[in-house]
Design an enzyme around this catalytic site. Structure first.
Site, PDB file in Angstrom:
ATOM      1  N   ASN A 151       0.798  -1.225   0.000  1.00  0.00           N
ATOM      2  CA  ASN A 151       0.000   0.000   0.000  1.00  0.00           C
ATOM      3  C   ASN A 151       0.836   1.282   0.000  1.00  0.00           C
ATOM      4  O   ASN A 151       0.343   2.333  -0.366  1.00  0.00           O
ATOM      5  CB  ASN A 151      -0.962   0.001   1.194  1.00  0.00           C
ATOM      6  CG  ASN A 151      -0.311  -0.424   2.482  1.00  0.00           C
ATOM      7  OD1 ASN A 151       0.220  -1.532   2.590  1.00  0.00           O
ATOM      8  ND2 ASN A 151      -0.314   0.451   3.452  1.00  0.00           N
ATOM      9  N   CYS A 325      -1.781   5.138   8.086  1.00  0.00           N
ATOM     10  CA  CYS A 325      -1.795   4.647   9.463  1.00  0.00           C
ATOM     11  C   CYS A 325      -0.621   5.187  10.250  1.00  0.00           C
ATOM     12  O   CYS A 325      -0.705   5.379  11.447  1.00  0.00           O
ATOM     13  CB  CYS A 325      -1.743   3.122   9.473  1.00  0.00           C
ATOM     14  SG  CYS A 325      -2.847   2.383   8.285  1.00  0.00           S
TER      15      CYS A 325
HETATM   16  C1  LIG Z   1      -6.614  -0.399   3.362  1.00  0.00           C
HETATM   17  C2  LIG Z   1      -5.885  -1.672   3.547  1.00  0.00           C
HETATM   18  C3  LIG Z   1      -6.301  -2.625   4.496  1.00  0.00           C
HETATM   19  C4  LIG Z   1      -7.435  -2.370   5.431  1.00  0.00           C
HETATM   20  O1  LIG Z   1      -8.690  -2.384   4.806  1.00  0.00           O
HETATM   21  P1  LIG Z   1      -9.933  -1.717   5.552  1.00  0.00           P
HETATM   22  O2  LIG Z   1     -11.096  -2.027   4.670  1.00  0.00           O
HETATM   23  O3  LIG Z   1      -9.647  -0.247   5.633  1.00  0.00           O
HETATM   24  O4  LIG Z   1     -10.041  -2.354   6.895  1.00  0.00           O
HETATM   25  C5  LIG Z   1      -5.593  -3.801   4.578  1.00  0.00           C
HETATM   26  N1  LIG Z   1      -4.539  -4.050   3.785  1.00  0.00           N
HETATM   27  C6  LIG Z   1      -4.131  -3.167   2.861  1.00  0.00           C
HETATM   28  C7  LIG Z   1      -2.961  -3.520   1.991  1.00  0.00           C
HETATM   29  C8  LIG Z   1      -4.764  -1.950   2.717  1.00  0.00           C
HETATM   30  O5  LIG Z   1      -4.337  -1.071   1.822  1.00  0.00           O
END
Ligand SMILES: *Cc1c(COP(=O)(O)O)cnc(C)c1O
Length: 381
Positions: A151, A325
């Site tokens: 991400n 985060c």
């Molecule tokens: C955004 C994200 C999550 C979390 O997803 P949510 O629906 O916000 O709980 C988990 N893993 C990755 C790689 C993400 O980008």
């Protein structure tokens, strides 16, 4: 002031088509899907259509899809659901140092409960080394969880190779594909993926809805006890509009995939080339070859990331320093640390992630604004 949104890895705007599809499930087909009268059955039909649409995006059977509250719950269910059920088979999990906190903190909880976790290193581009993975496997290894795409830096992991190894060794393979879904072609059968997490709000559906794919042959323990929803695997009255919205977003993602990828790549590559021309002393993070189409991650030497973000915000630009985060903290993110970025670069890292509604003109404005701000900060320090 016009807002220009370049933070699609953090979340996306819900698509108009998705909202339109969801609307009747709030005000017309609002029945409880467990109810036997028509109003309930209509809601149930909506859910099952959506399940098929999600399944079609990743090429699995609709009975292999479980709706959840999002990526985080899917990740928790995959890891805990497998490890708790297979405790007598083995207590070892392999993952990476660059996972999302939904995986990392779930692993931490598993460790606190007597499980062992190996966190694989990554190379300078953020890819795991297959050799290191193979060497980490022990007779206790039950599950390997490696993200499809990162991400922060957008690096795509060698998923097919991992799938071959886990299949050969009889180890279960989970992948967090929250960032990859809709942006990379995914075929869970061809890639030998046993479990996969995806999330609505990263692909034009609402926040608070997601899905977990689990291969039919694999049993897992449910996290939430209650009614019989989701074939006893996820209790609680269904978020019907959310599920319908996620289904529609997956349908659109499948139909538009090629165009979408092409468009995002073009904007991203234009941004990269412009920044390289305009701003000295930068570092592009991640892999050029194995990269999400809409991801850019650049470190500007001698720049403070939060100062940069604030100044961009004053000009109507939404972007991110590392991952959402870890924003607010001044420590370099775990991902930037894992790829070996020195603090002098890591502190000034800007993640710009492109989406459907961005235009070339938006990118030109971004480049111009960013160039001026970096010059100004550097001149004053
Ligand atoms: C955004 C994200 C999550 C979390 O997803 P949510 O629906 O916000 O709980 C988990 N893993 C990755 C790689 C993400 O980008």
């Amino acid at each position: 002031m016009k807002i220009r949104y370049f933070d699609h890895a953090a979340t996306t705007k819900v698509k108009k088509q998705v909202v339109d599809k969801m609307f009747p499930y709030f005000v017309e087909a609002y029945g409880n899907p467990s109810s036997l009268y028509t109003l309930g059955r209509t809601a149930k039909v909506g859910i099952e259509q959506a399940r098929k649409q999600v399944a079609d995006l990743i090429n699995c059977d609709k009975n292999e899809i479980y709706f959840t509250s999002g990526g985080t719950e899917s990740d928790n269910t995959a890891l805990k659901g497998i490890m708790y059920l297979n405790e007598n088979r083995g207590k070892h999990v392999i993952t990476t140092k660059i996972e999302h906190h939904a995986i990392l903190n779930t692993c931490k909880t598993l460790e606190e409960n007597g499980f062992q976790v190996t966190y694989l290193n990554v190379d300078k581009e953020g890819r795991i080394r297959i050799e290191e993975l193979v060497n980490a496997i022990t007779k206790d290894t039950v599950l390997i969880s490696i993200m499809f795409a990162n991400n922060e830096i957008g690096t795509i992991e060698p998923i097919e190779k991992i799938g071959k190894i886990t299949k050969e060794k009889g180890i279960m393979f989970h992948t967090d594909a929250v960032q990859a879904c809709g942006n990379v072609k995914i075929d869970v059968k061809e890639m030998n993926i046993d479990m996969l997490s995806l999330s609505g709000h990263k692909i034009g559906a609402p926040k608070g809805i997601g899905a977990l794919y689990v291969n039919q042959q694999i049993a897992f323990k449910n996290l939430i006890d209650g009614g019989h929803q989701e074939r006893d695997k996820r209790a609680g009255t269904e978020n019907v509009p959310g599920m319908v919205g996620l289904g529609e977003a997956c349908k659109i993602a499948k139909e538009d995939m090629e165009l979408h990828i092409h468009k995002l790549k073009e904007l991203r590559d234009f941004y990269f080339s412009q920044i390289q021309q305009q701003i000295p002393d930068i570092k592009i993070n991640g892999s050029m070859e194995y990269r999400l189409p809409g991801n850019s991650n650049i470190s500007f030497k001698g720049i403070n990331g939060s100062e940069l973000l604030m100044k961009l915000d004053e000009k109507g630009i939404c972007a991110s320093a590392g991952s959402a985060c870890s924003s607010g903290s001044s420590m370099p993110s775990h991902v930037l640390t894992a790829i070996g970025l020195t603090n002098e670069f890591a502190d000034g890292t800007l993640r710009v992630t492109f989406g459907e509604e961005n235009t070339k003109e938006d990118v030109q404005y971004l480049v111009e604004t960013l160039t001026n701000i970096v010059k100004e900060i550097r001149a004053n320090s």
